[in-house]
Design a protein around this motif. Sequence first.
Motif, PDB file in Angstrom:
ATOM      1  N   LEU A  25     -27.572  53.833  17.532  1.00 43.29           N
ATOM      2  CA  LEU A  25     -26.991  53.199  16.341  1.00 43.29           C
ATOM      3  C   LEU A  25     -25.486  53.114  16.545  1.00 43.29           C
ATOM      4  O   LEU A  25     -24.828  54.130  16.727  1.00 43.29           O
ATOM      5  N   VAL A  26     -24.947  51.918  16.546  1.00 42.99           N
ATOM      6  CA  VAL A  26     -23.518  51.738  16.826  1.00 42.99           C
ATOM      7  C   VAL A  26     -22.879  50.890  15.740  1.00 42.99           C
ATOM      8  O   VAL A  26     -23.406  49.841  15.349  1.00 42.99           O
ATOM      9  N   ARG A  27     -21.753  51.360  15.242  1.00 42.27           N
ATOM     10  CA  ARG A  27     -21.036  50.596  14.224  1.00 42.27           C
ATOM     11  C   ARG A  27     -20.284  49.431  14.874  1.00 42.27           C
ATOM     12  O   ARG A  27     -19.736  49.588  15.967  1.00 42.27           O
ATOM     13  N   ILE A  28     -20.259  48.300  14.188  1.00 45.18           N
ATOM     14  CA  ILE A  28     -19.556  47.143  14.738  1.00 45.18           C
ATOM     15  C   ILE A  28     -18.781  46.445  13.620  1.00 45.18           C
ATOM     16  O   ILE A  28     -19.285  46.337  12.495  1.00 45.18           O
ATOM     17  N   ASP A  29     -17.568  46.021  13.921  1.00 44.87           N
ATOM     18  CA  ASP A  29     -16.758  45.320  12.921  1.00 44.87           C
ATOM     19  C   ASP A  29     -17.424  43.967  12.627  1.00 44.87           C
ATOM     20  O   ASP A  29     -17.612  43.154  13.522  1.00 44.87           O
ATOM     21  N   PRO A  30     -17.789  43.708  11.347  1.00 45.22           N
ATOM     22  CA  PRO A  30     -18.529  42.480  11.036  1.00 45.22           C
ATOM     23  C   PRO A  30     -17.687  41.212  11.136  1.00 45.22           C
ATOM     24  O   PRO A  30     -18.236  40.126  11.273  1.00 45.22           O
ATOM     25  N   VAL A  31     -16.367  41.356  11.075  1.00 47.46           N
ATOM     26  CA  VAL A  31     -15.511  40.161  11.105  1.00 47.46           C
ATOM     27  C   VAL A  31     -14.951  39.920  12.510  1.00 47.46           C
ATOM     28  O   VAL A  31     -14.951  38.795  13.014  1.00 47.46           O
ATOM     29  N   HIS A  32     -14.491  41.005  13.147  1.00 48.63           N
ATOM     30  CA  HIS A  32     -13.966  40.890  14.512  1.00 48.63           C
ATOM     31  C   HIS A  32     -14.714  41.864  15.408  1.00 48.63           C
ATOM     32  O   HIS A  32     -14.190  42.914  15.774  1.00 48.63           O
ATOM     33  N   PRO A  33     -15.941  41.521  15.765  1.00 50.96           N
ATOM     34  CA  PRO A  33     -16.730  42.452  16.570  1.00 50.96           C
ATOM     35  C   PRO A  33     -16.083  42.720  17.931  1.00 50.96           C
ATOM     36  O   PRO A  33     -15.494  41.820  18.523  1.00 50.96           O
ATOM     37  N   ASP A  34     -16.200  43.961  18.386  1.00 53.93           N
ATOM     38  CA  ASP A  34     -15.657  44.364  19.670  1.00 53.93           C
ATOM     39  C   ASP A  34     -16.385  43.610  20.797  1.00 53.93           C
ATOM     40  O   ASP A  34     -17.605  43.714  20.935  1.00 53.93           O
ATOM     41  N   PRO A  35     -15.636  42.847  21.611  1.00 53.44           N
ATOM     42  CA  PRO A  35     -16.268  42.038  22.659  1.00 53.44           C
ATOM     43  C   PRO A  35     -17.064  42.870  23.665  1.00 53.44           C
ATOM     44  O   PRO A  35     -18.095  42.413  24.168  1.00 53.44           O
ATOM     45  N   GLY A  36     -16.596  44.092  23.943  1.00 51.92           N
ATOM     46  CA  GLY A  36     -17.315  44.947  24.887  1.00 51.92           C
ATOM     47  C   GLY A  36     -18.691  45.318  24.358  1.00 51.92           C
ATOM     48  O   GLY A  36     -19.692  45.327  25.086  1.00 51.92           O
ATOM     49  N   LEU A  37     -18.734  45.608  23.073  1.00 54.43           N
ATOM     50  CA  LEU A  37     -19.996  45.983  22.452  1.00 54.43           C
ATOM     51  C   LEU A  37     -20.935  44.773  22.378  1.00 54.43           C
ATOM     52  O   LEU A  37     -22.153  44.879  22.619  1.00 54.43           O
ATOM     53  N   ILE A  38     -20.373  43.621  22.039  1.00 52.36           N
ATOM     54  CA  ILE A  38     -21.167  42.382  22.023  1.00 52.36           C
ATOM     55  C   ILE A  38     -21.763  42.131  23.414  1.00 52.36           C
ATOM     56  O   ILE A  38     -22.945  41.819  23.555  1.00 52.36           O
ATOM     57  N   ALA A  39     -20.932  42.325  24.439  1.00 51.64           N
ATOM     58  CA  ALA A  39     -21.400  42.081  25.811  1.00 51.64           C
ATOM     59  C   ALA A  39     -22.544  43.035  26.167  1.00 51.64           C
ATOM     60  O   ALA A  39     -23.525  42.637  26.797  1.00 51.64           O
ATOM     61  N   ARG A  40     -22.432  44.269  25.716  1.00 52.26           N
ATOM     62  CA  ARG A  40     -23.487  45.248  26.017  1.00 52.26           C
ATOM     63  C   ARG A  40     -24.786  44.890  25.300  1.00 52.26           C
ATOM     64  O   ARG A  40     -25.872  44.909  25.882  1.00 52.26           O
ATOM     65  N   ALA A  41     -24.639  44.527  24.016  1.00 50.60           N
ATOM     66  CA  ALA A  41     -25.828  44.144  23.239  1.00 50.60           C
ATOM     67  C   ALA A  41     -26.473  42.887  23.841  1.00 50.60           C
ATOM     68  O   ALA A  41     -27.700  42.784  23.924  1.00 50.60           O
ATOM     69  N   ALA A  42     -25.629  41.951  24.271  1.00 56.67           N
ATOM     70  CA  ALA A  42     -26.136  40.715  24.879  1.00 56.67           C
ATOM     71  C   ALA A  42     -26.886  41.024  26.167  1.00 56.67           C
ATOM     72  O   ALA A  42     -27.922  40.426  26.464  1.00 56.67           O
ATOM     73  N   ASP A  43     -26.376  41.999  26.898  1.00 57.86           N
ATOM     74  CA  ASP A  43     -27.030  42.418  28.133  1.00 57.86           C
ATOM     75  C   ASP A  43     -28.417  43.003  27.831  1.00 57.86           C
ATOM     76  O   ASP A  43     -29.390  42.743  28.539  1.00 57.86           O
ATOM     77  N   TYR A  44     -28.501  43.766  26.776  1.00 61.00           N
ATOM     78  CA  TYR A  44     -29.800  44.310  26.348  1.00 61.00           C
ATOM     79  C   TYR A  44     -30.780  43.159  26.088  1.00 61.00           C
ATOM     80  O   TYR A  44     -31.926  43.197  26.508  1.00 61.00           O
ATOM     81  N   ILE A  45     -30.308  42.150  25.341  1.00 64.17           N
ATOM     82  CA  ILE A  45     -31.178  41.003  25.017  1.00 64.17           C
ATOM     83  C   ILE A  45     -31.665  40.345  26.314  1.00 64.17           C
ATOM     84  O   ILE A  45     -32.856  40.066  26.478  1.00 64.17           O
ATOM     85  N   ARG A  46     -30.738  40.105  27.232  1.00 65.18           N
ATOM     86  CA  ARG A  46     -31.118  39.447  28.491  1.00 65.18           C
ATOM     87  C   ARG A  46     -32.107  40.272  29.299  1.00 65.18           C
ATOM     88  O   ARG A  46     -32.899  39.733  30.056  1.00 65.18           O
ATOM     89  N   ARG A  47     -32.063  41.598  29.142  1.00 71.39           N
ATOM     90  CA  ARG A  47     -33.007  42.454  29.863  1.00 71.39           C
ATOM     91  C   ARG A  47     -34.340  42.593  29.153  1.00 71.39           C
ATOM     92  O   ARG A  47     -35.170  43.412  29.534  1.00 71.39           O
ATOM     93  N   GLY A  48     -34.504  41.893  28.048  1.00 70.73           N
ATOM     94  CA  GLY A  48     -35.789  41.951  27.351  1.00 70.73           C
ATOM     95  C   GLY A  48     -35.899  43.111  26.376  1.00 70.73           C
ATOM     96  O   GLY A  48     -36.985  43.449  25.920  1.00 70.73           O
TER      97      GLY A  48
END
Length: 355
Positions: A25-48
């Motif tokens: 469970l990770v907190r994320i800024d809803p208006v200016h999300p941290d790009p590093g965290l977005i990249a990690r979450a996106a990587d999760y999606i790409r890995r299925g």
Amino acid sequence: MKHHGAGALREPYTRSVGTHIDTELVRIDPVHPDPGLIARAADYIRRGLLVAFPTETVYGLGADALSEAAVDRIFVAKGRDPSDPLIVHIGDLAGIERVAIDVPEAARGLVEAFWPGALTLVLERAEGVAPAVSAGRTTVAVRMPSHPVARQLIEAAGVPVAAPSANRFMRTSATTAQHVVEDLDGRVELILDGGPASAGIESTVIDATGPALRLLRPGAVTIEEIRRRVGVKVLVDSQHSGASPGMLARHYAPSTRLRLVGGDEQALAGAVEEETWQGHRVGVLCTDGEAAAFDRKVVVERLGTELEEVARDLYAAIRRLDAAGLDVIVVRDYGEEGLGRAIHDRLRRAATPLA
Ligand code: AMP
Ligand code: MG
């Protein structure tokens, strides 16, 4: 569950029911999300893997919409019936090409007026989309969300993201990360906590595959607003919403009995009194103005004054009352004008007893 940790990626998924996933469970800024965290979450999606994320309607449970295995995992995690199709989310307009064959003329005005936003269109499905998304149909439901976390996650993933509401099957949709934790801890890899969802109610679903636009599910965008802004008429079945697959008669239901009262505040007060007389422990969902009518024996959840406020807090309030050890939750109907239509639809399903 791990909070805020970096977290190594887990073993490939197995279908066995007993599989426990260490949910982060990770907190994320809803208006200016941290790009590093977005990249990690996106990587999760790409890995299925499965990522729950905030949208402006409710929290979504996301997976790569082009991967049958990833989409399959959504159904397993939610305990969702495979006959209930998912909505695919795109990050920008160009993304539509990988999801749908074409946006018919009649639907273009809706796209222009309401995307990004809380409007979902059912279109003819493009080939690359995992068939499980559409539960065997040749059509697909598509939406471009406006929430920065959702948009940036989808764009960074580089694939369309299938995402139903992030709750267990039949429960009210999750409007906070805490709701997602309650329902899906141990079943998903990552939950992004961007605070409460602003609309609090799901998107409006419109079928654009036929000769006329047809309302399949009332939601956060009202048909009055569509008429006003786009000037098109949306057909509403006499049954007003049951047309959509997966829109079960009983849905969004708390385990506590929910009594839906037709009529005004007096009718609501009357129903509460009747339940109290029968010795029941009563919870009531009502607007701020109606709250004064109830004494201390009754657990009151105030929903604000406007329908927007009622919609925003409805699911959270139902969950709170459901956890309060009551015999009955009483709520009144707020009519079928504007947002009232979607609220009515959800309350009606929530009040339907188990068959
Ligand atoms: P949700 O659970 O909020 O993701 O909503 C998904 C709902 O969208 C489904 O339960 C259907 O009612 C509707 N939906 C999704 N795909 C389709 C489709 N291909 N045709 C008609 N309705 C759909
Ligand atoms: Mg749902």
